[in-house]
Design an enzyme around this catalytic site. Structure first.
Site, mmCIF file in Angstrom:
data_model
loop_
_atom_site.group_PDB
_atom_site.id
_atom_site.type_symbol
_atom_site.label_atom_id
_atom_site.label_comp_id
_atom_site.label_asym_id
_atom_site.label_seq_id
_atom_site.Cartn_x
_atom_site.Cartn_y
_atom_site.Cartn_z
ATOM 1 N N GLU A 1 0.746 -1.071 -0.079
ATOM 2 C CA GLU A 1 0.123 -0.071 -0.076
ATOM 3 C C GLU A 1 0.806 1.137 -0.152
ATOM 4 O OE1 GLU A 1 -2.907 -0.521 3.056
ATOM 5 O OE2 GLU A 1 -3.874 -2.295 2.003
ATOM 6 N N LYS B 1 -15.367 -1.742 1.768
ATOM 7 C CA LYS B 1 -14.775 -2.213 0.794
ATOM 8 C C LYS B 1 -15.815 -2.949 -0.446
ATOM 9 C CE LYS B 1 -10.747 -3.406 3.030
ATOM 10 N NZ LYS B 1 -9.864 -4.488 3.816
#
Length: 433
Positions: free
Chosen positions: A209, A343
């Site tokens: 990330e 999500k």
């Protein structure tokens, strides 16, 4: 002009070098929407199924030709001729066709890519930006806000090849007045963190990330080096910058022994003991949000953690709730956590995602819009965060263009909306208003 004339899918590559599904939805009048499904590494066991081929001779078994066959076959056949503006119907057609509880027939990766591509095509046909169309689908037309970013600047757990057990150590630039200023502050802390790590002889390679992934002496040391970086950048910890963590505790939970094992620092905790450990960290550092602070099935432990910490900080359920309204309702009814991580691909369609955000907000929970560790240049989550006025976003660090694409889209949206989309900073975080 919003009738679907063609649906097609293709196999593209995500930020980890694995295949994923990209879909296009074409409408009358030449309008086209295109979207790609993300992919997680530390996944909740109750997530909708990401369909992979399992053919080891292609992409080590991670190909998505089966999901593509669903997009280009039954999904396309069912959607051609339908009105793209009716998102709920489009999504329900795919869900019904799939016929399973967890979308395992077509794959959530197939259904989601088409769902998002359809929303983009409909927005184009209406002549409006995606965030504006999402606000209308959400039943909140014209209501926008810019989200407070949680920037994951030290990566551990499943997102990095290091000895740090806790998966994400994040900064929130709460002292910013605008999203653009928040991004600048985050970038400045990120660059100063590189200097701090180098000065201590630590590696500055990045994880999935975009955050640094050094081997550290303890999880607390991650917070200590971030505190140094904040000071070096000229900011005040707790005033300009607050901290957040994603423990992803399911990844280091031993279900047989009912223990939480922080192997990186050689410590083992009971459920309540780990919550007490987290409380100690919140007393030493200005941590205002903790995500997945226990295993996804440790509901009794979450009740204790919420009771102990929930009045002071945001307790976010990710693997705990998996963007699923049925599971979220159980949490709300039992006073478990006070925030949900959102999500798209955990549930597999835009309509169901919007339902989870609405249920959370109606119950006084916050909703944090999130990327996955496997991403593409698709920046739809930026539009989702603004269009639902969710207030918070997690989309990684200040490196890797798969992360930065989302920040850049937010900067563009803020420029377009101006004062119509306020940046509320720390007020968006549960327990901090």
């Amino acid at each position: 002009m919003s009738k679907i004339v063609k649906v097609l899918g293709r196999e593209i590559i995500d930020s980890r070098g694995n295949p994923t599904v990209e879909a296009e939805v074409h409408l009358e009048g030449g309008f086209v929407g295109m979207a790609a499904a993300p992919s997680g590494a530390s996944t909740g066991s109750r997530e909708a199924l990401e369909l992979r081929d399992g053919d080891k001779s292609r992409f080590l078994g991670k190909g998505v030709l089966k999901a593509l066959a669903a997009v280009n076959g039954p999904i396309a056949d069912a959607l051609v001729g339908k009105d793209a503006k009716d998102q709920a119907t489009i999504d329900q057609i795919m869900i019904d066709l799939d016929g399973t509880e967890n979308k395992s027939n077509f794959g959530a990766n197939a259904i989601l890519a088409v769902s998002l591509a359809n929303a983009k095509a409909a927005a184009a046909a209406k002549g409006m930006p995606l965030y504006e169309h999402i606000a209308e689908l959400n039943g909140t037309p014209g209501v926008f806000s810019m989200p407070l970013p949680m920037m994951n600047i030290i990566n551990g757990g499943e997102h990095a090849d290091n000895n740090v057990d806790i998966q994400e150590f994040m900064i929130q630039p709460v002292g910013a007045k605008t999203l653009k200023e928040a991004v600048r502050m985050g970038a400045e802390v990120f660059h100063n963190l590189a200097k701090v790590l180098k000065s201590k002889g630590y590696n500055t390679a990045v994880g999935d990330e975009g955050g640094f992934a050094p081997n550290l002496k303890s999880n607390a040391e991650a917070l200590e080096v971030i505190a140094e970086a904040v000071a070096a950048a000229g900011y005040k910890l707790g005033t300009d910058i607050t901290l957040a963590m994603d423990c992803a505790a399911s990844e280091f939970y031993d279900a047989e022994k009912k223990e939480y094992n922080l192997k990186g620092e050689g410590r083992i905790f009971t459920s309540n003991g780990f919550s007490d450990f987290l409380e100690e960290l919140t007393e030493k550092f200005p941590i205002v949000s903790i995500e997945d602070g226990l295993d996804e099935s440790d509901w009794e432990g979450f009740a204790y953690q919420t009771e102990k910490l929930g009045k002071k900080i945001q307790i976010v359920g990710d693997d705990l709730f998996v963007t699923n309204t049925k599971i979220l309702k159980r949490g709300i009814d039992n006073g478990i956590a006070n925030s949900i991580l959102i999500k798209f691909n955990q549930i597999g369609s835009l309509t169901e995602t919007l339902a989870a955000i609405k249920m959370a907000k109606d119950a006084g929970y916050t909703a944090v819009i999130s990327h996955r560790s496997g991403e593409t240049e698709d920046a739809t989550i930026a539009d989702l965060a603004v269009g639902t006025a969710a207030g918070q976003i997690k989309t990684g660090s200040m490196s890797r263009s798969d992360r930065v694409a989302k920040y850049n889209q937010l900067i563009r949206i803020e420029e377009a909306l101006g004062s119509r989309a306020p940046f509320n900073g720390l007020k968006e975080v549960k327990g901090q208003a």
